[in-house]
Design a protein around this motif. Structure first.
Motif: not given
Ligand SMILES: C[S@@+](CC[C@H](N)C(=O)[O-])C[C@H]1O[C@@H](n2cnc3c(N)ncnc32)[C@H](O)[C@@H]1O
Length: 416
Positions: A356-357, A367-373
């Motif tokens: 999300x920006x 920023x990330x809002x979930x796990x990024x594999x």
């Protein structure tokens, strides 16, 4: 993986330092594009030595490596004798380091993702798994599900911050009362206004999911970017979220001012630039490691400009708001003024969006809002208007193939 001076890194690797810079060129849409791949692996000791290079997050504890107990130095319980006998010394050491890093971060109450190998044990798996059920690697749930449960939800999700006891205490607290008492919450609800200034329409950016929460693709303009929005709490705070703690901060790689094509060299360790997973989207940014939710990248670097037409045309500009009004653009078209974030492409739906920006203190962060594999492309949402202007079609459902137009060229189903 581990945390240096509180900057928490949740890489799955753990051993040797090896840094590979691979520069090569490839024809891409008529343009010679330098590609740059970089992977960095650290041991604990090296992380300590590299401490200066990593961010210091105020208020977070320094690592005390002596706190690692002997148990962490053993991985026998996770593998069979046959598996262990097939492993090289390197692999064994790597698994030990991963365990140490994870346990140290967890003991400090920092966001930590449990390495996969630690999730299954040779014996007593059920019992042990239950004990670990509060792990931080909770998967992201679709917005529709979150929307349903948002009101009743106790606002503690992924991370135990600052300490495990804190989480337990909050869990026992009914509804949202606990957080509402936290002193640094802005007392009144932070009002978000839609910009109505027709001279500089909103299109080139963002700034955070709407305050009613939950759709990461519905973004509104902040009238005061001093406040940080916590997606988990659906609240704004004057500083870090008191429940979920500060974001994990990943800084750009420092480069010499004279470096040519500086944008590529600013890539943080563990990210790389390669061809996008999206047809005809050019290059994109990919993860080499598992990135945890609440990880912050940025700020977005570029030329500061008020030239609306130019910013519109480049496809690399974010608009900055001051007091709720459009103020200027940060345009990353020029690779010598930009950083790696210029290569992050636009998600086509909320499912594939993993970052999300948002605007904070006049700058744009992702920023990330979930796990990024590992081996996943980082995708952010540019905003309804700007993505439409760039011809990026939004898909309601990622499995549905639809024709779309990019920069004026229409692509058919079978080309997607
Ligand atoms: C900020 S740049 C992203 C980096 C770009 N891919 C590159 O290679 O430099 C924005 C441009 O990338 C392309 N792009 C980004 N997201 C896209 C998408 N979902 N579908 C098609 N093109 C996309 C469009 O050409 C857009 O103007």
């Amino acid at each position: 993986m581990a945390s240096v001076n509180g900057g928490a890194y949740t890489w799955d690797w753990g051993l040797c330092v090896s840094q590979t810079h691979k520069n090569y060129t490839e024809e891409d849409e008529g343009e010679q594009v330098d590609r740059y791949l970089m992977s960095v692996f650290f041991t604990n000791t090296e992380l300590v030595n590299l401490g200066k290079k990593f961010p210091v997050v105020p208020g977070m504890p320094m690592l005390d490596f002596s706190a690692l107990d002997k148990q962490s130095d053993n991985i026998d319980e996770f593998f069979t004798t046959a598996q262990l006998s097939k492993m090289s010394q390197y692999e064994i050491l790597r698994f030990k380091n991963m365990r140490k890093n994870y346990e140290m971060m967890a003991s400090l109450g920092l966001p930590a993702i449990k390495p996969d190998f630690m999730k299954s044990r040779r014996g007593g798996a059920k019992k042990k798994r239950k004990e670990c059920s509060d792990d931080s690697d909770e998967e992201w749930t679709p917005a529709s599900e979150r929307r349903k449960s948002q009101r009743d939800r106790i606002p503690v999700t992924q991370f135990s911050f600052p300490l495990k006891q804190g989480v337990d205490a909050v869990k026992k607290t009914p509804k949202l009362k606990k957080i509402e008492k936290v002193p640094n919450i802005k007392p009144e609800k932070h009002e978000i206004k839609k910009n109505t200034d027709s001279k500089m329409p909103i299109h080139t950016y963002p700034l955070r999911p709407a305050s009613s929460a939950v759709s990461y693709m519905k973004i509104e303009v902040p009238d005061d970017d001093e406040f940080l929005y916590c997606e988990e709490c659906n609240k704004e705070y004057e500083g870090d979220c008191p429940v979920h703690g500060p974001l994990v901060i990943v800084e750009d790689t420092e480069i010499k001012p004279k470096d040519k094509e500086r944008s590529l060299y600013t890539l943080p360790p563990g990210l790389c630039v390669r061809k996008s997973s999206i047809q005809n989207a050019g290059l994109g940014i990919w993860s080499d490691y598992k990135i945890s939710p609440r990880t912050r990248f940025g700020p977005y670097k570029g030329e500061k400009t008020q030239d609306l037409d130019k910013a519109h045309s480049t496809g690399y500009a974010w608009q900055i708001y001051e007091n709720g009004k459009p103020s200027f653009f940060i345009d990353a078209f020029d690779k010598n003024q930009a950083n790696w974030m210029r290569y992050v492409n636009c998600a086509r739906n909320e499912d594939e969006q993993n970052m999300t920006a948002y605007q904070h203190r006049g700058q744009i962060y992702y920023r990330t809002h979930k796990v990024i594999n590992p081996d996943t492309e980082l995708l952010v949402w540019y905003g309804e208007d700007y993505s439409e202007e760039l011809g990026i079609r939004r898909w309601e459902d990622s499995t549905e193939l639809k024709p779309f137009t990019v920069n004026g060229t229409k692509y058919l189903d079978d080309e997607i």
